[in-house]
Write an enzyme that holds these catalytic residues in place. Structure first.
Site, PDB file in Angstrom:
ATOM      1  N   HIS A  84       0.770  -1.149   0.012  1.00  0.00           N
ATOM      2  CA  HIS A  84       0.307  -0.002   0.007  1.00  0.00           C
ATOM      3  C   HIS A  84       0.876   1.256  -0.009  1.00  0.00           C
ATOM      4  O   HIS A  84       0.353   2.220  -0.361  1.00  0.00           O
ATOM      5  CB  HIS A  84      -1.018   0.073   1.428  1.00  0.00           C
ATOM      6  CG  HIS A  84      -2.003  -1.141   1.024  1.00  0.00           C
ATOM      7  ND1 HIS A  84      -2.708  -1.285   2.366  1.00  0.00           N
ATOM      8  CD2 HIS A  84      -2.477  -2.087   0.362  1.00  0.00           C
ATOM      9  CE1 HIS A  84      -3.688  -2.277   1.935  1.00  0.00           C
ATOM     10  NE2 HIS A  84      -3.327  -2.732   0.776  1.00  0.00           N
ATOM     11  N   PHE A 137      -1.038  -8.089   5.135  1.00  0.00           N
ATOM     12  CA  PHE A 137       0.203  -7.621   4.914  1.00  0.00           C
ATOM     13  C   PHE A 137       0.035  -6.308   4.060  1.00  0.00           C
ATOM     14  O   PHE A 137       1.406  -5.921   3.439  1.00  0.00           O
ATOM     15  CB  PHE A 137       1.067  -8.738   4.211  1.00  0.00           C
ATOM     16  CG  PHE A 137       1.084 -10.209   4.464  1.00  0.00           C
ATOM     17  CD1 PHE A 137       0.932 -10.336   5.976  1.00  0.00           C
ATOM     18  CD2 PHE A 137       0.750 -10.984   3.749  1.00  0.00           C
ATOM     19  CE1 PHE A 137       0.787 -11.709   6.258  1.00  0.00           C
ATOM     20  CE2 PHE A 137       0.461 -12.505   4.187  1.00  0.00           C
ATOM     21  CZ  PHE A 137       0.574 -12.751   5.522  1.00  0.00           C
ATOM     22  N   CYS A 138      -0.648  -5.250   4.460  1.00  0.00           N
ATOM     23  CA  CYS A 138      -1.000  -4.181   3.610  1.00  0.00           C
ATOM     24  C   CYS A 138      -0.774  -4.144   2.108  1.00  0.00           C
ATOM     25  O   CYS A 138       0.217  -3.524   1.558  1.00  0.00           O
ATOM     26  CB  CYS A 138       0.229  -3.356   4.109  1.00  0.00           C
ATOM     27  SG  CYS A 138      -0.201  -2.768   6.029  1.00  0.00           S
ATOM     28  N   ALA A 139      -1.060  -5.495   1.626  1.00  0.00           N
ATOM     29  CA  ALA A 139      -1.039  -5.659   0.143  1.00  0.00           C
ATOM     30  C   ALA A 139      -2.241  -6.336  -0.237  1.00  0.00           C
ATOM     31  O   ALA A 139      -2.345  -7.345  -0.790  1.00  0.00           O
ATOM     32  CB  ALA A 139       0.263  -6.437  -0.342  1.00  0.00           C
TER      33      ALA A 139
END
Length: 457
Positions: free
Chosen positions: A133, A379-381
């Site tokens: 992100h 995982f911020c993805a």
């Protein structure tokens, strides 16, 4: 040296070095089943432990800490020299061009948001949906084209080439790409993507947050326009990051933050207003009192990794990667996530799912019953993990993350990550724990609290 070259060099290396000393290597943690065990920190992709060398260097400097760029006193001058020498050390670590500008920031996220603020008018941004992100989200003021996840490195290059060729109007453009995925650990074809970008009149920024701690990164060899990374992933967790690259867009943009340090001259006008002349150096985007200790810690980590030698560091990490992959391959219920295939080169980042387990439950059991710290979730993805898992049926399990939105599957995974400070024993214990949990189940009862799976008491 390119990423691909460093991988082949590492494979040919004859000497595998011991792990580098890090803080916390002897910390013990309690187990819910009784007793204590040495903590196995296997969440390097989020924040790596500080190298002992970094801690020692910072501790030695701390009594001499002073304000930079403003003081006439000895400690201020010493701190200013240390800060600017840190800038040169990091630039050398990244093999920067002579006219590149290096700005100290707070993190990779901060660096990419700074660059987003410096984009010229009508700039188009091209970014793969596979990005963290930090790379995916800062471009809100630009025209953004999100590219679908490629399934081979070649497809990544072809997808980018087509998108750049089809852009209309033909104007300034920026490509943002990761060097190594924070989800799969896979290495991306950075040099080839940079060549494609430049062939179509675009520039490219490399998110090296997961690459720089594991492989040498050469701005000149990869031919990228900017590089961004974080100190806390490079064994220097003191709240500092780096953006380095071509100076023209940075010098033409308004300061990222307005304030002291960024301004060269401020005068009052007759009408009562204020005129400001901004610095054209890196100070333009370093307003306020800079994080001297953070910058110094990054420089210290860069020196430590360089002196240890990336060839041997990469070779040892490949040994750890193969240990984990081989161990997980013996568990049929485990599936390792990958875009480019099981044999794709990667850094020490491996994400996986376990059939019949919610990932939060599995990670909680690893921590509470084995003293092993991993990460679970998206995982911020989020787009990447949804792409990797979206076609597979998911079993929520008895304990886990919050319920999915209506019509949406509950998607999450487990990530194990390691690096230069990881002992062999930690990854071996991890593999054993995975096998035992899948075979025997958890020994303890768990419940969901605020969206997290925790031991029931």
């Amino acid at each position: 040296m390119s990423v691909a070259t460093s991988v082949s060099t590492a494979a040919a290396a004859q000497t595998i070095c011991a792990q580098l000393p890090v803080l916390g290597r002897d910390v013990t943690v309690p187990l819910v089943t009784g007793g204590e065990v040495t903590y196995a920190a296997l969440d390097y992709a989020a924040s790596a432990p500080a190298l002992q060398r970094v801690w020692d260097d910072v501790a030695a400097y701390a009594p001499y800490y002073g304000s930079v760029h403003r003081g006439a006193g000895y400690l201020s001058q010493l701190s200013t020299d240390l800060f600017e020498n840190a800038r040169r050390t990091v630039a050398e670590f990244l093999d920067c061009r002579a006219d590149d500008q290096l700005v100290f920031t707070r993190s990779t996220t901060d660096s990419l948001n700074l660059l987003a603020r410096a984009l010229p008018a009508d700039c188009q941004v091209f970014v793969f949906e596979t990005e963290h992100h930090a790379s995916l989200l800062p471009w809100k003021d630009a025209r953004v084209t999100y590219l679908n996840a490629p399934r081979t490195p070649r497809q990544a290059v072809e997808t980018l080439e087509k998108a750049l060729a089809d852009r209309d109007p033909y104007g300034p453009a920026l490509v943002c790409v990761t060097g190594a995925s924070n989800v799969t650990g896979e290495l991306w074809p950075v040099r080839e993507l940079a060549a494609a970008a430049h062939a179509h009149g675009a520039r490219i920024v490399l998110d090296a947050a997961q690459l720089a701690p594991h492989h040498p990164v050469s701005v000149q060899d990869l031919d990228v326009d900017w590089v961004a990374f974080s100190g806390h992933k490079l064994y220097a967790p003191f709240g500092s990051g780096v953006l380095v690259g071509r100076a023209d867009w940075l010098q033409a943009a308004d300061p990222y933050l307005a304030g002291g340090g960024a301004s060269r001259k401020v005068t009052r006008r007759e009408d009562g207003g204020v005129d400001v002349e901004w610095h054209e150096s890196a100070a333009r985007h370093e307003a306020g009192s800079p994080n001297v200790i953070g910058a110094y810690s990054i420089a210290s980590a860069c020196k430590a990794l360089t002196e240890a030698g990336f060839d041997t560091l990469v070779a040892r990490e490949q040994h750890l990667i193969e240990t984990v992959k081989a161990g997980l391959a013996e568990v049929p219920e485990v599936r390792i996530l990958s875009l480019f295939g099981d044999d794709a080169p990667r850094v020490g980042v491996i994400s996986f799912v376990v059939e019949g387990w919610n990932s939060s439950h599995f990670a909680a059991a690893l921590s509470a019953e084995y003293g092993i710290g991993v990460r679970d979730g998206l995982f911020c993805a989020h787009p990447l993990v949804r792409t990797l898992l979206g076609s597979d049926p998911q079993t929520q399990g008895e304990c886990g993350a919050p319920e999915a939105a209506p019509g949406e599957k509950s998607l999450n995974a487990i990530r194990v990550s390691f690096g230069a400070g990881t002992p062999d024993e930690h990854v071996e214990r991890f593999v054993t724990a995975v096998k035992e949990l899948v075979r025997d189940g958890a020994k303890w009862t768990y419940r969901t609290e605020d969206g997290r799976c925790v031991p029931a008491v």
